[in-house]
Design a protein around this motif. Sequence first.
Motif, PDB file in Angstrom:
ATOM      1  N   PHE B  53       0.800  -1.536  -0.173  1.00 28.38           N
ATOM      2  CA  PHE B  53       0.098  -0.205   0.274  1.00 28.38           C
ATOM      3  C   PHE B  53       0.860   1.061   0.182  1.00 28.38           C
ATOM      4  N   TRP B  54       1.920   0.914   0.599  1.00 23.06           N
ATOM      5  CA  TRP B  54       3.085   2.530   1.023  1.00 23.06           C
ATOM      6  C   TRP B  54       3.579   2.848  -0.934  1.00 23.06           C
ATOM      7  N   ARG B  55       3.955   1.588  -1.521  1.00 26.61           N
ATOM      8  CA  ARG B  55       4.665   1.814  -2.856  1.00 26.61           C
ATOM      9  C   ARG B  55       3.815   2.335  -3.464  1.00 26.61           C
ATOM     10  N   PHE B  56       2.084   1.400  -3.439  1.00 23.83           N
ATOM     11  CA  PHE B  56       1.129   1.863  -4.485  1.00 23.83           C
ATOM     12  C   PHE B  56       0.252   3.401  -4.167  1.00 23.83           C
ATOM     13  N   GLY B  57       0.722   3.522  -2.972  1.00 25.34           N
ATOM     14  CA  GLY B  57      -0.282   5.268  -2.597  1.00 25.34           C
ATOM     15  C   GLY B  57      -0.063   6.560  -2.718  1.00 25.34           C
TER      16      GLY B  57
END
Lengths: 167, 107
Positions: B53-57
């Motif tokens: 979620f951090w990478r695609f947020g």
Amino acid sequence: MSPVFVVLAALTVAGSIAAMTLRNLVHCALAVAVAFAGLAMLFLQLGAEFVGFVQILVYVGAVAILVVFAILLTRATEDSKAGAVFSRTWLSGLVIAAAVFAALGWAVLRSMQGLARGAEQPEVTVQQIGEALMSRFVLPLEIVALLLTAALVGAVIVAMFDREGAR
Amino acid sequence: MTCFSTPLAGYLLLAALLFAIGLAGALTRRNAILVLIGIELMLNAANLNFIAFWRFGPHPEALTGLMFAVFSIAVAAAEAAVGLGLVIQIHRHLKTADLDQINRMKG
């Protein structure tokens, strides 16, 4: 799906399934180390280099060794050939796990179009992480330090005394 | 990057599968150490969700998912140390680590 992701996912899932089904406990510990290493490589592939290396240091390094030590310390009186590997209530456990996976997978697949699209790889340096740890996240950092100290002392005290109170 | 990139759903499904495997192991294995390993697998699956979620947020530069994963790893390590210490002590008291035979908390 990138081929790297497919290979790493297969490695991780195979390692975790082996860790949960093998009979020999030492084999289980080695399989779970493989699964942890696969997860670390997935973190690296996602661009979280720091977390990937922390995962390798903490899980593949420390937790796997701790598990091996615990297995060797508790195995002395066990007969590894005798008895079932799984509990008497294994069927209900399996059903619960399958239901949880079905619910999670259903939720993920249903909200697919609402999920974020792949943005460009974020550039995060260790310096940025260190500065964030020392400024925005300094209170959680201190609390984690306190927690680790308490866990260290607690684990030593729990495992130190035997039944008669002797060390 | 366009045709070979893995969507967020792939990582989420992998994390869900790992969580289910860890849950199945924690619920069905008889050895207490294997139950702890199952719990570790579930925590790792949650970490994979955080990182994905951090990478695609929308705001990866805020570093929140990354930091949560780092702190989660630290808490999981503390939990593993205390849990394995408890298993060793239970084994010393009851001469077994078989959870089907451990049915009382009194020493």
